[in-house]
Enzyme design. Structure first.
Site, mmCIF file in Angstrom:
data_model
loop_
_atom_site.group_PDB
_atom_site.id
_atom_site.type_symbol
_atom_site.label_atom_id
_atom_site.label_comp_id
_atom_site.label_asym_id
_atom_site.label_seq_id
_atom_site.Cartn_x
_atom_site.Cartn_y
_atom_site.Cartn_z
ATOM 1 N N SER A 1 0.853 -1.171 0.157
ATOM 2 C CA SER A 1 -0.134 -0.040 -0.043
ATOM 3 C C SER A 1 0.832 1.423 -0.128
ATOM 4 C CB SER A 1 -0.777 -0.139 1.265
ATOM 5 O OG SER A 1 -0.355 0.827 2.377
ATOM 6 N N LYS A 2 0.282 2.354 -0.721
ATOM 7 C CA LYS A 2 1.148 3.380 -0.773
ATOM 8 C C LYS A 2 1.210 4.017 0.697
ATOM 9 C CE LYS A 2 -2.497 5.934 -3.130
ATOM 10 N NZ LYS A 2 -3.053 6.562 -4.358
ATOM 11 N N ARG A 3 0.188 3.891 1.543
ATOM 12 C CA ARG A 3 0.097 4.416 2.932
ATOM 13 C C ARG A 3 1.410 3.574 3.509
ATOM 14 N NH1 ARG A 3 -5.329 3.722 3.742
ATOM 15 N NH2 ARG A 3 -6.234 4.727 2.215
ATOM 16 N N GLY B 1 4.157 3.263 2.357
ATOM 17 C CA GLY B 1 5.527 3.910 1.665
ATOM 18 C C GLY B 1 5.799 2.566 0.846
#
Ligand code: GLU
Length: 492
Positions: free
Chosen positions: A253-255, A257
């Site tokens: 997930s981009k959250r 990183g």
């Protein structure tokens, strides 16, 4: 069959991560294998989550990957504009039409009232957030509220009985109980649509036939179907993709990183390798071949190859694939792709010598896995690193510090007196003759010389390749340095 039309519909709320790019790639490929049209639509109605620069990342990624769109911002077709914030009036018109048709209603509830509902009303089902207060307003009440200019949203009127079934190409038939569906907001009080509404209206108006998205949208799909049905529109083919996992338990997930596409490129992964790898995250080709260029995928991609088992993003596999891509490149293409990394590793002075750069490129092309490996591996050419003489010892090469000292002391005068051409092949023959003349194995000369020239345990070339690159003067200096180091160590 009608013309296939697919769309990639990113929200500019962050950078393109691997999951977005996979969706985009599959949408593109479905259009291409079917001779259809690929549309780019920017879903920017959630102004609070807007991230500066995110649009540029989308355009930059499409350009880098060669995934070209046929209609979209800057490529106007019959269904524009392709940026949702420019389509306000359209959504308003359709939301109002839905009210007229009895499938939606005005809701004047204040923020405070909605807040107070949270977790409060036991009449609300477990999954419902709103108690449907305004669903039961009379026509007079609605007219009075509108006349008084009260802010409102428009909500979808969900059926309270029965079930809704939809078919997904990957997951099969899915059925939900209608009473679990919330009267979701379609049009917000700022006049902008929610994602859930705009998406359906636009997919219909843009003639989209295949919708590819992450399986996190599976639970909303019944609501979309009810909208299509309320309007009497044809439902597109749904293709929900399984999540891409970081490991057995966690989603990528981009959250967290996790890798964004541009991060991977900046780390020295090749665009073609990334695309190839991503294509395989959730799709299996017909045969055993795993390597596909984008052009090949445009012919090979099949809907039957899509799978619903979660794919694990295995960075080791991507690295391996990247290395293979590097090896398969033409020397010219590799030289171009590696340029900035070669420059960084060699420094300005060595980089100015094109012949040296090309030779170094040829050596590292055979060995590097990602381009960012290059600077570390070639920095020794610019400056001999400090090293421990223990690296002269190598069991297989049958060397130790004593043998290495003797070999370097034999090689030094050989190098100084060498009159042949200063190229690896000839130097190699010379050093092997030197070994034979002194009853040493080739490796007992070559390993110490390689070590003295690089100061490293591993180098991108053998002894004479490094000598050729360094030139005679620098080779002499490095052999002398090796001799003094070994002497100091052995005499200590
Ligand atoms: N704008 C949505 C997103 O970025 C698109 C989902 C869809 O493809 O329908 O997640």
């Amino acid at each position: 069959m009608s013309q296939v039309r697919t769309r990639f519909a990113p929200s500019p709320t962050g950078y393109m991560h691997i999951g977005n790019l996979r969706t985009c790639l599959y949408e593109y490929l479905i259009a291409r294998v079917n001779g259809g049209t690929f549309v780019l639509r920017i879903e920017d109605t959630d102004q609070e989550r807007y991230v500066e620069g995110a649009m540029d990342a989308v355009f930059g990624t499409l350009e880098l990957t060669g995934i070209g769109y046929d209609e979209g911002p800057g490529k106007e077709g019959d269904c524009g504009p392709y940026i949702q914030s420019q389509r306000r009036e359209i959504y308003k018109k359709y939301a109002e039409e839905l009210v007229r048709r009895g499938h939606a209603y005005y809701c004047f509830c204040t923020k405070e009232r909605l807040e107070s509902l949270k977790g409060g009303d036991e009449n609300l089902g477990a999954s419902l957030n709103y108690d449907r207060h305004c669903r039961y307003l009379t026509q007079e009440e609605i007219a009075a509220n509108l006349a008084a200019g009260k802010p409102y949203v428009i909500r979808q009127m969900m059926p309270t009985e029965g079930t809704t079934t939809f078919t997904d190409l990957v997951y099969g038939d899915i059925t939900v109980d209608n009473k679990t569906l919330d009267d979701q907001v379609l049009l917000k009080s700022d006049g902008l649509p929610t994602y859930n509404f705009a998406n359906v209206v636009d997919d219909h108006l843009m003639g989209i036939t295949h919708v590819v998205r992450g399986n996190e949208y599976l639970s909303s799909t019944p609501k979309y179907n009810l909208l299509y049905e309320a309007f009497g529109w044809e439902i597109p083919t749904y293709i929900h993709c399984p999540p891409i996992m970081k490991d057995q338990h966690q989603k990528l997930s981009k959250r967290n990183g996790d890798a964004s596409f541009l991060d991977l490129v900046n780390k020295g992964y090749l665009v073609d390798a990334i695309l190839n790898y991503i294509a395989l995250l959730g799709w299996s080709p017909r045969g055993n071949e795993e390597f596909f260029t984008l052009k090949e995928l445009e012919k090979e991609f099949t809907l039957e190859g899509l799978s619903k088992s979660p794919a694990i993003f295995d960075i080791e596999k991507l690295k391996w694939m990247n290395g293979e891509y590097i090896r398969r490149m033409s020397p010219e293409d590799f030289r171009k792709a590696a340029d900035k990394w070669l420059h960084e590793g060699l420094g300005d002075a060595l980089y100015a010598d094109e012949a040296v750069v090309n030779k170094v490129a040829a050596l590292v092309q055979q060995r590097c896995v990602i381009l960012s490996d290059i600077p570390e591996r070639i920095r020794f050419l610019k400056e001999l690193p400090e090293y421990d003489t223990a690296i002269y010892c190598h069991k297989k090469m049958k060397t130790d510090e004593t043998i290495s000292l003797r070999s370097l002391e034999l090689t030094l005068p050989f190098v100084k007196a060498y009159t042949g051409e200063w190229i690896s092949g000839d130097l190699y023959t010379g050093l092997c003759e030197l070994a034979a003349a002194n009853e040493l194995k080739n490796s007992q000369i070559l390993w110490p010389v390689r070590t003295a020239c690089s100061g490293m345990e591993v180098s991108p070339g053998g002894a004479t390749e490094l000598m050729e690159l360094l030139g005679r003067d620098e080779t002499v200096r490095r052999i002398e340095a090796g001799i003094s180091l070994l002497k100091a160590k052995l005499e200590a």
